[in-house]
Motif scaffolding. Structure first.
Motif, PDB file in Angstrom:
ATOM      1  N   LYS A 333      13.936  -4.396   3.533  1.00 21.48           N
ATOM      2  CA  LYS A 333      13.631  -4.462   5.125  1.00 21.48           C
ATOM      3  C   LYS A 333      14.767  -4.489   5.815  1.00 21.48           C
ATOM      4  N   LEU A 334      16.016  -5.170   5.117  1.00 20.09           N
ATOM      5  CA  LEU A 334      17.049  -5.609   6.007  1.00 20.09           C
ATOM      6  C   LEU A 334      18.117  -4.509   5.969  1.00 20.09           C
ATOM      7  N   GLY A 335      17.922  -3.653   5.411  1.00 26.52           N
ATOM      8  CA  GLY A 335      18.679  -2.235   5.308  1.00 26.52           C
ATOM      9  C   GLY A 335      19.325  -1.971   3.906  1.00 26.52           C
ATOM     10  N   ALA A 336      19.064  -2.950   3.000  1.00 31.60           N
ATOM     11  CA  ALA A 336      19.910  -2.844   1.631  1.00 31.60           C
ATOM     12  C   ALA A 336      19.446  -1.788   0.714  1.00 31.60           C
ATOM     13  N   ASN A 337      20.530  -1.135  -0.027  1.00 35.08           N
ATOM     14  CA  ASN A 337      20.413  -0.191  -1.072  1.00 35.08           C
ATOM     15  C   ASN A 337      20.421  -1.095  -2.295  1.00 35.08           C
ATOM     16  N   ILE A 338      19.105  -1.104  -2.974  1.00 38.94           N
ATOM     17  CA  ILE A 338      18.845  -2.102  -3.941  1.00 38.94           C
ATOM     18  C   ILE A 338      17.908  -1.468  -4.971  1.00 38.94           C
ATOM     19  N   SER A 339      18.106  -1.601  -6.243  1.00 36.36           N
ATOM     20  CA  SER A 339      17.132  -1.098  -7.552  1.00 36.36           C
ATOM     21  C   SER A 339      17.200  -2.238  -8.118  1.00 36.36           C
ATOM     22  N   VAL A 340      16.120  -2.249  -8.882  1.00 37.53           N
ATOM     23  CA  VAL A 340      15.828  -3.526 -10.069  1.00 37.53           C
ATOM     24  C   VAL A 340      15.055  -2.733 -11.433  1.00 37.53           C
ATOM     25  N   THR A 341      15.362  -3.411 -12.591  1.00 40.37           N
ATOM     26  CA  THR A 341      14.531  -3.189 -13.842  1.00 40.37           C
ATOM     27  C   THR A 341      14.037  -4.384 -13.996  1.00 40.37           C
ATOM     28  N   ASN A 342      13.435  -4.482 -15.109  1.00 47.50           N
ATOM     29  CA  ASN A 342      12.765  -5.697 -15.694  1.00 47.50           C
ATOM     30  C   ASN A 342      13.736  -6.859 -15.901  1.00 47.50           C
ATOM     31  N   LYS A 343      14.996  -6.666 -15.932  1.00 45.62           N
ATOM     32  CA  LYS A 343      15.805  -7.754 -16.220  1.00 45.62           C
ATOM     33  C   LYS A 343      17.016  -7.695 -15.547  1.00 45.62           C
ATOM     34  N   GLU A 344      17.204  -6.571 -14.645  1.00 46.39           N
ATOM     35  CA  GLU A 344      18.493  -6.358 -13.676  1.00 46.39           C
ATOM     36  C   GLU A 344      18.279  -6.148 -12.344  1.00 46.39           C
ATOM     37  N   LEU A 345      19.435  -6.217 -11.614  1.00 46.90           N
ATOM     38  CA  LEU A 345      19.375  -6.115 -10.180  1.00 46.90           C
ATOM     39  C   LEU A 345      20.492  -5.281  -9.882  1.00 46.90           C
ATOM     40  N   PHE A 346      20.801  -4.226  -9.080  1.00 47.17           N
ATOM     41  CA  PHE A 346      21.747  -3.636  -8.534  1.00 47.17           C
ATOM     42  C   PHE A 346      21.913  -3.203  -7.004  1.00 47.17           C
ATOM     43  N   LEU A 347      22.923  -3.564  -6.270  1.00 42.00           N
ATOM     44  CA  LEU A 347      22.705  -3.582  -5.192  1.00 42.00           C
ATOM     45  C   LEU A 347      24.171  -3.063  -4.627  1.00 42.00           C
ATOM     46  N   GLU A 348      23.980  -1.926  -3.715  1.00 45.94           N
ATOM     47  CA  GLU A 348      25.196  -1.136  -3.334  1.00 45.94           C
ATOM     48  C   GLU A 348      25.740  -1.910  -1.923  1.00 45.94           C
ATOM     49  N   PRO A 349      26.790  -1.414  -1.543  1.00 46.20           N
ATOM     50  CA  PRO A 349      27.005  -2.175  -0.190  1.00 46.20           C
ATOM     51  C   PRO A 349      26.457  -1.563   0.943  1.00 46.20           C
ATOM     52  N   SER A 350      26.076  -2.160   1.883  1.00 46.64           N
ATOM     53  CA  SER A 350      25.134  -1.443   3.296  1.00 46.64           C
ATOM     54  C   SER A 350      25.191  -2.451   4.236  1.00 46.64           C
ATOM     55  N   GLU A 351      25.044  -1.751   5.425  1.00 45.50           N
ATOM     56  CA  GLU A 351      25.107  -2.576   6.782  1.00 45.50           C
ATOM     57  C   GLU A 351      23.586  -3.186   6.913  1.00 45.50           C
ATOM     58  N   ILE A 352      23.643  -4.518   7.512  1.00 45.31           N
ATOM     59  CA  ILE A 352      22.400  -5.114   7.676  1.00 45.31           C
ATOM     60  C   ILE A 352      21.899  -4.515   8.956  1.00 45.31           C
ATOM     61  N   ILE A 353      20.745  -4.579   9.036  1.00 45.20           N
ATOM     62  CA  ILE A 353      19.785  -3.859  10.036  1.00 45.20           C
ATOM     63  C   ILE A 353      19.930  -5.259  11.286  1.00 45.20           C
ATOM     64  N   LYS A 354      20.509  -4.684  12.237  1.00 42.03           N
ATOM     65  CA  LYS A 354      20.886  -5.703  13.446  1.00 42.03           C
ATOM     66  C   LYS A 354      19.664  -6.037  14.558  1.00 42.03           C
ATOM     67  N   GLU A 355      18.411  -6.221  13.856  1.00 43.24           N
ATOM     68  CA  GLU A 355      17.288  -6.518  14.515  1.00 43.24           C
ATOM     69  C   GLU A 355      16.432  -7.850  13.814  1.00 43.24           C
ATOM     70  N   LYS A 356      15.592  -8.327  14.579  1.00 38.02           N
ATOM     71  CA  LYS A 356      15.040  -9.383  14.204  1.00 38.02           C
ATOM     72  C   LYS A 356      13.959  -9.039  12.950  1.00 38.02           C
ATOM     73  N   ILE A 357      14.280  -9.287  11.755  1.00 41.06           N
ATOM     74  CA  ILE A 357      13.391  -8.892  10.455  1.00 41.06           C
ATOM     75  C   ILE A 357      12.623 -10.309  10.081  1.00 41.06           C
ATOM     76  N   ALA A 358      11.391 -10.011   9.642  1.00 40.53           N
ATOM     77  CA  ALA A 358      10.495 -11.071   9.081  1.00 40.53           C
ATOM     78  C   ALA A 358      10.757 -11.174   7.654  1.00 40.53           C
ATOM     79  N   ILE A 359      10.885 -12.197   6.833  1.00 42.86           N
ATOM     80  CA  ILE A 359      10.989 -12.130   5.493  1.00 42.86           C
ATOM     81  C   ILE A 359       9.875 -13.075   4.743  1.00 42.86           C
ATOM     82  N   ASP A 360       9.076 -12.110   4.106  1.00 44.11           N
ATOM     83  CA  ASP A 360       8.027 -12.667   3.525  1.00 44.11           C
ATOM     84  C   ASP A 360       8.462 -13.507   2.212  1.00 44.11           C
ATOM     85  N   THR A 361       7.731 -14.699   2.032  1.00 42.85           N
ATOM     86  CA  THR A 361       8.224 -15.650   0.887  1.00 42.85           C
ATOM     87  C   THR A 361       7.316 -15.671  -0.238  1.00 42.85           C
TER      88      THR A 361
END
Length: 408
Positions: A333-361
């Motif tokens: 939602k915030l602009g991240a380039n992200i992927s996950v498996t069952n046991k790993e997380l991969f995040l590439e450098p990316s710009e944050i979207i500069k607007e008010k984003i709501a995060i679900d918890t």
């Protein structure tokens, strides 16, 4: 309750006192129920610890632990070994979807009387406490350490103690060692050789005070803030021990990669931002022994625009939510380039979207707290923000003391 967080603060100097560790508190509470001569100082004020206290007082009837996974595991072992007590152990809708068969089967090997009220392998559980005389049990080593700790905590009250064999590669070792250290502190004799853990029986103990260290998992959010502010900023947090039982104290080493230096003055930890991190930095960490700080680290990397590769995250699938999928959804939602498996997380450098984003918890306290530091980069809404009370009821008040504006 949804909260809007924002901040124009970049240089921070502040002191925070954090409540006792939830992990240590719940272990201490169970030991106190088994050995009433124990007293506890600096007990966590979290929902989970309050639920644990109430649950331990029930002799017969229904015990509802809501979202408290630790309480579910620990109380399953506790009630199974309490002769004459007869309970139904249940929780929230999410809790009835979280597996517990591995622990129930292990207790079954010892002769416990536990049946499933609804779905095989999941709460609610019907538990009839009985005297346990068998002492040998085995289970997979790569499961949640809470299954293992649940067995170890009740072990000294069993007539013949316990010999626990862990099959395969052991994960979350620090949490197992925390449990064994607390047992040793009250006078229980234990050993941990290879994949076999032995706990000797102990009928009673003399008066003993257990002092709970403040929570290192909660400290992670301040490490994240320290990584996102200007060089020279300092945050001090209390009360901590330089040699900690908690696995998440590895934060001290991990956040060196983010330019944050840790120092101790008695029971106070000082976090100081000492350098900016080059954008080409890659954060590569195996978190098998500290999975609860994965969300914090992923968000820190995103806020700093760093590449991130996290592994050892297999237990995150069965937490309050599927934390890997939740991270992927909310960071995207915030602009991240992200992927996950069952046991790993991969995040590439990316710009944050500069607007008010709501995060679900997702009824997950760590989702709310892990994303809060991003208010230093962009205004952000945290939905259902009251979920932090599960482990850290004062969290939003402490955010305000760091000049993060919190609006209801």
């Amino acid at each position: 309750m949804n909260l809007l967080l924002s901040s124009n603060q970049h240089n921070i100097h502040q002191h925070i006192t954090i409540t006792g560790s939830k992990s240590e508190s719940n272990r201490a509470l169970l030991l106190q129920a088994l050995y009433p001569t124990i007293s506890i100082e600096n007990l966590s004020n979290s929902d989970d610890s309050q639920v644990m206290q109430k649950g331990l007082q029930v002799h017969n009837g229904t015990v509802d632990i809501h979202h408290a996974g630790t309480a579910m595991r620990f109380l399953t072992a506790f009630f199974a070994t309490q002769e004459g007590r007869d309970v139904v152990l249940t929780g929230s809708q999410r809790m009835t979807e979280r597996p517990i068969k591995i622990l129930v089967d292990a207790l079954g090997q010892l002769g416990a009387d536990i049946t499933y009220e609804k779905n095989e392998g999941y709460p609610p559980l019907k538990i009839k406490g009985k005297k346990i005389t068998k002492h040998q049990v085995s289970l997979a080593a790569n499961v949640s350490s809470q299954y293992i700790s649940a067995l170890l905590l009740v072990a000294p009250t069993l007539e013949n103690g316990l010999e626990l064999t862990l099959e395969g590669k052991i994960t979350s070792v620090p949490y197992i060692k925390m449990t064994l250290a607390l047992l040793e502190e009250i006078g229980v004799s234990t050993s941990f050789n290879g994949n076999v853990i032995s706990v000797n029986p102990l009928a009673k103990i003399s008066e003993k005070t257990l002092v709970v260290e403040s929570d290192w998992s909660s400290a992670s959010y301040f490490y994240s803030i320290a990584s996102l502010v200007e060089v020279g900023s300092e945050i001090s947090i209390a009360s901590y021990k330089a040699t900690s039982l908690q696995g998440d104290s590895v934060l001290q080493e991990i956040y060196k990669q983010f330019g944050v230096e840790t120092s101790f003055n008695k029971n106070v930890v000082k976090l100081k931002k000492v350098k900016e991190i080059p954008q080409e930095t890659v954060i590569n960490i195996d978190l098998a022994n500290a999975p609860d700080i994965a969300q914090t680290i992923a968000v820190s990397c995103f806020g700093l625009g760093l590449k991130c590769e996290l592994s050892g995250l297999h237990t995150l699938k069965i937490k309050e939510t599927d934390r890997l999928e939740a991270l992927k959804t909310e960071l995207t939602k915030l602009g991240a380039n992200i992927s996950v498996t069952n046991k790993e997380l991969f995040l590439e450098p990316s710009e944050i979207i500069k607007e008010k984003i709501a995060i679900d918890t997702y009824n997950d306290h760590r989702m709310a707290m892990a994303f809060a530091p991003l208010a230093l980069r962009v205004p952000i809404v945290i939905n259902d923000a009251e979920v932090v009370s599960k482990s850290y009821p004062d969290f939003w008040k402490d955010m305000e003391s760091l000049k993060i504006k919190v609006q209801g």
